[in-house]
Design an enzyme around this catalytic site. Sequence first.
Site, mmCIF file in Angstrom:
data_model
loop_
_atom_site.group_PDB
_atom_site.id
_atom_site.type_symbol
_atom_site.label_atom_id
_atom_site.label_comp_id
_atom_site.label_asym_id
_atom_site.label_seq_id
_atom_site.Cartn_x
_atom_site.Cartn_y
_atom_site.Cartn_z
ATOM 1 N N LYS A 130 13.918 -3.332 3.071
ATOM 2 C CA LYS A 130 13.154 -2.567 2.069
ATOM 3 C C LYS A 130 13.890 -1.268 1.730
ATOM 4 O O LYS A 130 13.976 -0.871 0.568
ATOM 5 C CB LYS A 130 11.747 -2.245 2.594
ATOM 6 C CG LYS A 130 10.820 -3.448 2.546
ATOM 7 C CD LYS A 130 9.356 -3.004 2.585
ATOM 8 C CE LYS A 130 8.430 -4.195 2.365
ATOM 9 N NZ LYS A 130 8.321 -5.110 3.484
ATOM 10 N N VAL A 159 0.835 -1.203 0.000
ATOM 11 C CA VAL A 159 0.000 0.000 0.000
ATOM 12 C C VAL A 159 0.869 1.252 0.000
ATOM 13 O O VAL A 159 0.675 2.167 -0.799
ATOM 14 C CB VAL A 159 -0.949 -0.021 1.232
ATOM 15 C CG1 VAL A 159 -1.566 1.334 1.490
ATOM 16 C CG2 VAL A 159 -2.031 -1.066 1.028
ATOM 17 N N SER A 182 -6.255 -1.066 7.116
ATOM 18 C CA SER A 182 -7.619 -1.579 7.331
ATOM 19 C C SER A 182 -7.787 -1.933 8.809
ATOM 20 O O SER A 182 -6.890 -2.548 9.394
ATOM 21 C CB SER A 182 -7.848 -2.855 6.514
ATOM 22 O OG SER A 182 -7.441 -2.670 5.196
ATOM 23 N N ASP A 221 10.132 3.147 6.805
ATOM 24 C CA ASP A 221 9.793 1.741 7.046
ATOM 25 C C ASP A 221 10.809 1.168 8.028
ATOM 26 O O ASP A 221 12.002 1.442 7.928
ATOM 27 C CB ASP A 221 9.806 0.942 5.735
ATOM 28 C CG ASP A 221 8.967 -0.319 5.856
ATOM 29 O OD1 ASP A 221 7.933 -0.413 5.182
ATOM 30 O OD2 ASP A 221 9.340 -1.211 6.664
ATOM 31 N N CYS A 277 -6.041 -8.873 3.319
ATOM 32 C CA CYS A 277 -7.308 -8.163 3.566
ATOM 33 C C CYS A 277 -8.509 -9.080 3.737
ATOM 34 O O CYS A 277 -9.135 -9.090 4.785
ATOM 35 C CB CYS A 277 -7.586 -7.210 2.406
ATOM 36 S SG CYS A 277 -6.433 -5.843 2.323
ATOM 37 N N ARG A 293 0.915 -14.062 1.738
ATOM 38 C CA ARG A 293 0.257 -13.951 3.044
ATOM 39 C C ARG A 293 -1.147 -14.556 2.991
ATOM 40 O O ARG A 293 -1.940 -14.190 2.152
ATOM 41 C CB ARG A 293 0.165 -12.482 3.483
ATOM 42 C CG ARG A 293 1.502 -11.930 3.916
ATOM 43 C CD ARG A 293 1.408 -10.472 4.264
ATOM 44 N NE ARG A 293 1.047 -9.660 3.112
ATOM 45 C CZ ARG A 293 0.888 -8.343 3.171
ATOM 46 N NH1 ARG A 293 1.037 -7.693 4.304
ATOM 47 N NH2 ARG A 293 0.588 -7.672 2.090
ATOM 48 N N THR A 350 -2.028 -4.551 9.602
ATOM 49 C CA THR A 350 -2.998 -4.799 10.677
ATOM 50 C C THR A 350 -3.393 -6.279 10.580
ATOM 51 O O THR A 350 -4.483 -6.597 10.095
ATOM 52 C CB THR A 350 -4.226 -3.879 10.526
ATOM 53 O OG1 THR A 350 -4.594 -3.818 9.141
ATOM 54 C CG2 THR A 350 -3.964 -2.486 11.030
#
Length: 416
Positions: free
Chosen positions: A37, A13, A121, A32, A261, A327, A86
């Site tokens: 990364k 995201v 989220s 981050d 998600c 994931r 999350t």
Amino acid sequence: MNNKVAIIGLGYVGLPLAILCHQKGFDVTGIDIDQAKINSLSQGISYLADLSDGDVQEVVQSPKFKYATDFGKVNDVDTMIICVPTPLSAQSEPNLNYLHHAIERLMPHLKQNQLIVVESSTYPGTTEEVIKPKLEGNGWKVGHDLFLGYSPERIDPGNQLFSLENIPKVISGVTESCLDALTNVYQHIFRELVPVKSTRVAEMTKIVENTQRFINISFMNELSRISEKLDVDIWEVVTAASTKPYGFTPYFPGPGIGGHCIPVDPLYLKWKAEQLGVKTEFIDLAKKINDKQPDYIVERVSQVVKHDKAKLLTIGLTYKKDINDIRESASIPVFQRLVRSGYQVDYHDPFIENLEFNGHTHSNKPLSAPMLSDYDGVIILTDHSQVNYELIKKHAKLIFDTRNRFQEDSNTIYKL
Ligand SMILES: NC(=O)c1ccc[n+]([C@@H]2O[C@H](COP(=O)([O-])OP(=O)(O)OC[C@H]3O[C@@H](n4cnc5c(N)ncnc54)[C@H](O)[C@@H]3O)[C@@H](O)[C@H]2O)c1
């Protein structure tokens, strides 16, 4: 316009959002905690399937794009957008640790009139009940000297049709002044803003979008089991039903539900509903059906390929096509259950180099005619575009197709 933006969390995201903000003329600072990364960015190497190394190199060379693990770099920004994970806890409850951590690390760098936007989220109430008190506990008055809003991310990794900028953006503020502050910034980033009355509505909007997919896909998985017994092709049924010009939204069966998600967000809502004394029977049933789907796939395969030591090749480990994200991918439990059942199992997935399982490192097997004919069966779990399906069709002895890639059911191709 307030032109300095920090993006906290540079994953699926955050990084595309950081790049979009940069394209829109903002000074961007990406933060981050994952040093790997940050190293990747400084080497101009992309870690997301949707972004090429060239895309990353173009942006990191710009003097208006900075990135670091050090939160001190956000000192002079006007807006902070939080895109941290999350996930669920081991008890399948909301794990807001990343969100707490991000806010705590931002706290020493906050200054008057800054805007904080949460994009992760989460369950309805998080912004007002968790984030706001945390900020106010440190002496800030939200809506007066600091602004706080929530805007759910709707990005669909791997989807080439909708660019981030063109996806209508739901926005909300804890107070009217918070919504104004958010609108002032987001109107320069996104084509269409959809303001809603409260952060709760915005949080619930995201959860509802994902929960309706969660429930409808589970329904299709149930229908696929019924259809098999009826000798009816569920894919043909859904395709035919989709010709109805109104009132029908197509969903398709598959090995299960994956990603950060869809399998997660409904359980955030379940947790919150239970706090309020409300049962979530639809969500519970859908979860039960989806969780059984890998067993169903393995059972269907084992009805045909019986020999314990038979060799199987699975195609695709990621939770959906053309991305490098495993994931919660349902392809993983299918792979693991096949291994546990005694099959010799390999995988081909151009996006995943290695998979650790049972103390063993499995590696991506490149496809070739001789290797394909060496397997007793090939199971299509994720239908990446760049897989050579013609080669599979020509050389595999048996194919189990959970994605209707081959659009046929025959003696050698089993549509699951
Ligand atoms: N991936 C998707 O398709 C998608 C779509 C819509 C919404 N979302 C939501 O967006 C949020 C982020 O998801 P994602 O897929 O980008 O996750 P991700 O794991 O790809 O990226 C999150 C990044 O945040 C970093 N991070 C963790 N804690 C941090 C901290 N305290 N400070 C700074 N960085 C930190 C991680 O190292 C990671 O790089 C989640 O809430 C997810 O549910 C994801």
